[in-house]
Design a protein around this motif. Structure first.
Motif, PDB file in Angstrom:
ATOM      1  N   GLY A  54       0.808  -1.263  -0.125  1.00 54.31           N
ATOM      2  CA  GLY A  54       0.101  -0.078  -0.032  1.00 54.31           C
ATOM      3  C   GLY A  54       0.823   1.076   0.015  1.00 54.31           C
ATOM      4  N   VAL A  55       1.868   1.391   0.899  1.00 52.75           N
ATOM      5  CA  VAL A  55       2.797   2.552   0.898  1.00 52.75           C
ATOM      6  C   VAL A  55       3.551   2.715  -0.524  1.00 52.75           C
ATOM      7  CG1 VAL A  55       4.955   3.342   1.897  1.00 52.75           C
ATOM      8  CG2 VAL A  55       3.123   2.389   3.480  1.00 52.75           C
ATOM      9  N   VAL A  56       3.992   1.604  -1.074  1.00 48.95           N
ATOM     10  CA  VAL A  56       4.739   1.691  -2.175  1.00 48.95           C
ATOM     11  C   VAL A  56       3.883   2.078  -3.333  1.00 48.95           C
ATOM     12  CG1 VAL A  56       6.209   0.221  -3.931  1.00 48.95           C
ATOM     13  CG2 VAL A  56       6.713   0.171  -1.435  1.00 48.95           C
ATOM     14  N   SER A  57       2.746   1.382  -3.264  1.00 48.11           N
ATOM     15  CA  SER A  57       1.724   2.082  -4.502  1.00 48.11           C
ATOM     16  C   SER A  57       1.144   3.173  -4.540  1.00 48.11           C
ATOM     17  CB  SER A  57       0.926   0.882  -4.786  1.00 48.11           C
ATOM     18  OG  SER A  57      -0.315   0.862  -3.466  1.00 48.11           O
ATOM     19  N   GLY A  58       1.014   3.969  -3.054  1.00 54.86           N
ATOM     20  CA  GLY A  58       0.624   5.033  -3.049  1.00 54.86           C
ATOM     21  C   GLY A  58       1.722   6.041  -3.288  1.00 54.86           C
ATOM     22  N   ALA A  59       2.953   5.783  -3.077  1.00 51.45           N
ATOM     23  CA  ALA A  59       3.875   6.858  -3.422  1.00 51.45           C
ATOM     24  C   ALA A  59       4.069   6.671  -4.840  1.00 51.45           C
ATOM     25  CB  ALA A  59       5.269   6.264  -2.748  1.00 51.45           C
ATOM     26  N   MET A  60       3.959   5.487  -5.650  1.00 51.94           N
ATOM     27  CA  MET A  60       4.115   5.411  -6.941  1.00 51.94           C
ATOM     28  C   MET A  60       2.960   6.304  -7.662  1.00 51.94           C
ATOM     29  SD  MET A  60       5.565   1.784  -7.586  1.00 51.94           S
ATOM     30  CE  MET A  60       5.339   1.527  -9.292  1.00 51.94           C
ATOM     31  N   LYS A  61       1.645   5.803  -7.223  1.00 54.27           N
ATOM     32  CA  LYS A  61       0.481   6.770  -7.787  1.00 54.27           C
ATOM     33  C   LYS A  61       0.755   8.334  -7.651  1.00 54.27           C
ATOM     34  CE  LYS A  61      -3.133   3.324  -7.104  1.00 54.27           C
ATOM     35  NZ  LYS A  61      -3.989   3.585  -8.496  1.00 54.27           N
ATOM     36  N   LEU A  62       1.170   8.838  -6.511  1.00 54.92           N
ATOM     37  CA  LEU A  62       1.616  10.034  -6.618  1.00 54.92           C
ATOM     38  C   LEU A  62       2.883  10.674  -7.475  1.00 54.92           C
ATOM     39  CD1 LEU A  62       1.629  10.828  -2.675  1.00 54.92           C
ATOM     40  CD2 LEU A  62      -0.039  11.570  -4.276  1.00 54.92           C
ATOM     41  N   ARG A  63       3.659   9.643  -7.600  1.00 53.30           N
ATOM     42  CA  ARG A  63       4.745  10.140  -8.485  1.00 53.30           C
ATOM     43  C   ARG A  63       4.312  10.300  -9.733  1.00 53.30           C
ATOM     44  NH1 ARG A  63       9.441  12.612  -9.010  1.00 53.30           N
ATOM     45  NH2 ARG A  63      11.022  11.245 -10.393  1.00 53.30           N
ATOM     46  N   PHE A  64       3.356   9.537 -10.386  1.00 51.04           N
ATOM     47  CA  PHE A  64       2.810   9.221 -11.510  1.00 51.04           C
ATOM     48  C   PHE A  64       1.894  10.425 -11.858  1.00 51.04           C
ATOM     49  CE2 PHE A  64       3.855   4.546 -11.747  1.00 51.04           C
ATOM     50  CZ  PHE A  64       5.191   4.854 -12.495  1.00 51.04           C
ATOM     51  N   ALA A  65       1.048  10.841 -10.808  1.00 49.41           N
ATOM     52  CA  ALA A  65       0.348  11.881 -10.812  1.00 49.41           C
ATOM     53  C   ALA A  65       0.830  13.286 -10.972  1.00 49.41           C
ATOM     54  CB  ALA A  65      -0.751  11.665  -9.977  1.00 49.41           C
ATOM     55  N   ARG A  66       2.204  13.132 -10.447  1.00 49.75           N
ATOM     56  CA  ARG A  66       3.111  14.367 -10.271  1.00 49.75           C
ATOM     57  C   ARG A  66       2.603  15.341  -9.102  1.00 49.75           C
ATOM     58  NH1 ARG A  66       6.747  15.521 -13.876  1.00 49.75           N
ATOM     59  NH2 ARG A  66       6.851  17.609 -13.620  1.00 49.75           N
ATOM     60  N   ARG A  67       2.074  14.507  -8.147  1.00 51.47           N
ATOM     61  CA  ARG A  67       1.754  15.273  -6.965  1.00 51.47           C
ATOM     62  C   ARG A  67       2.819  15.257  -5.797  1.00 51.47           C
ATOM     63  NH1 ARG A  67      -2.321  16.924  -9.512  1.00 51.47           N
ATOM     64  NH2 ARG A  67      -4.168  15.836  -9.535  1.00 51.47           N
ATOM     65  N   SER A  68       2.849  16.056  -4.870  1.00 51.54           N
ATOM     66  CA  SER A  68       3.621  16.218  -3.655  1.00 51.54           C
ATOM     67  C   SER A  68       3.365  15.235  -2.765  1.00 51.54           C
ATOM     68  CB  SER A  68       3.807  17.548  -3.191  1.00 51.54           C
ATOM     69  OG  SER A  68       4.551  17.825  -2.076  1.00 51.54           O
ATOM     70  N   LEU A  69       4.516  14.780  -2.128  1.00 54.59           N
ATOM     71  CA  LEU A  69       3.993  13.739  -0.963  1.00 54.59           C
ATOM     72  C   LEU A  69       3.958  14.501   0.328  1.00 54.59           C
ATOM     73  CD1 LEU A  69       7.179  11.305  -1.488  1.00 54.59           C
ATOM     74  CD2 LEU A  69       4.715  10.886  -1.653  1.00 54.59           C
TER      75      LEU A  69
END
Length: 127
Positions: free
Chosen positions: A34-49
């Protein structure tokens, strides 16, 4: 102590926890995914963490504080049993286990939600 290796630790945990070990390992695996996929989704959506991490840290801190108060009751003791700094440190470390799980869960949910939002709703793009 020559035989004290990861396989021995696993055998001790398996003997101590029984079927609970497999459930706990499954929960840990789901949280990591969940953490890895969430971080990847944010990265692909070009959003900040920033916002998901802030929400996760806040929720995890509150959960750790709540579980810190519950730790003595898990061992059937009272809060008066916490006498020294080592006792408090052990209680805090034990409380960090469910607190870390809640942190991972909140980060996953917040990052998935922020990744689905349109630009400007959750936060500014990373550009």
């Amino acid at each position: 102590m020559d035989n004290f290796n990861p396989f021995t630790m696993f055998a001790i945990l398996q003997e101590s926890l029984g079927l609970w070990l497999w459930g706990l390992l499954l929960i840990a695996l789901v949280l990591i995914i969940g953490v890895v996929s969430g971080a990847m989704k944010l990265r692909f959506a070009r959003r900040s963490l920033k916002r998901p991490v802030l929400a996760a840290v806040l929720a995890g801190s509150v959960a750790t504080a709540i579980f810190f108060m519950l730790v003595p009751s898990w061992t059937m003791a009272t809060h008066g049993a916490l006498n020294g700094p080592v006792d408090y440190l052990a209680a805090i470390l034990i409380a960090c286990i469910p607190g870390g799980g809640i942190t991972a869960m909140v980060f996953s949910m917040a990052s998935w939600r922020c990744a689905r939002r349109t630009t400007g709703v959750c936060d500014k793009s990373m550009a």
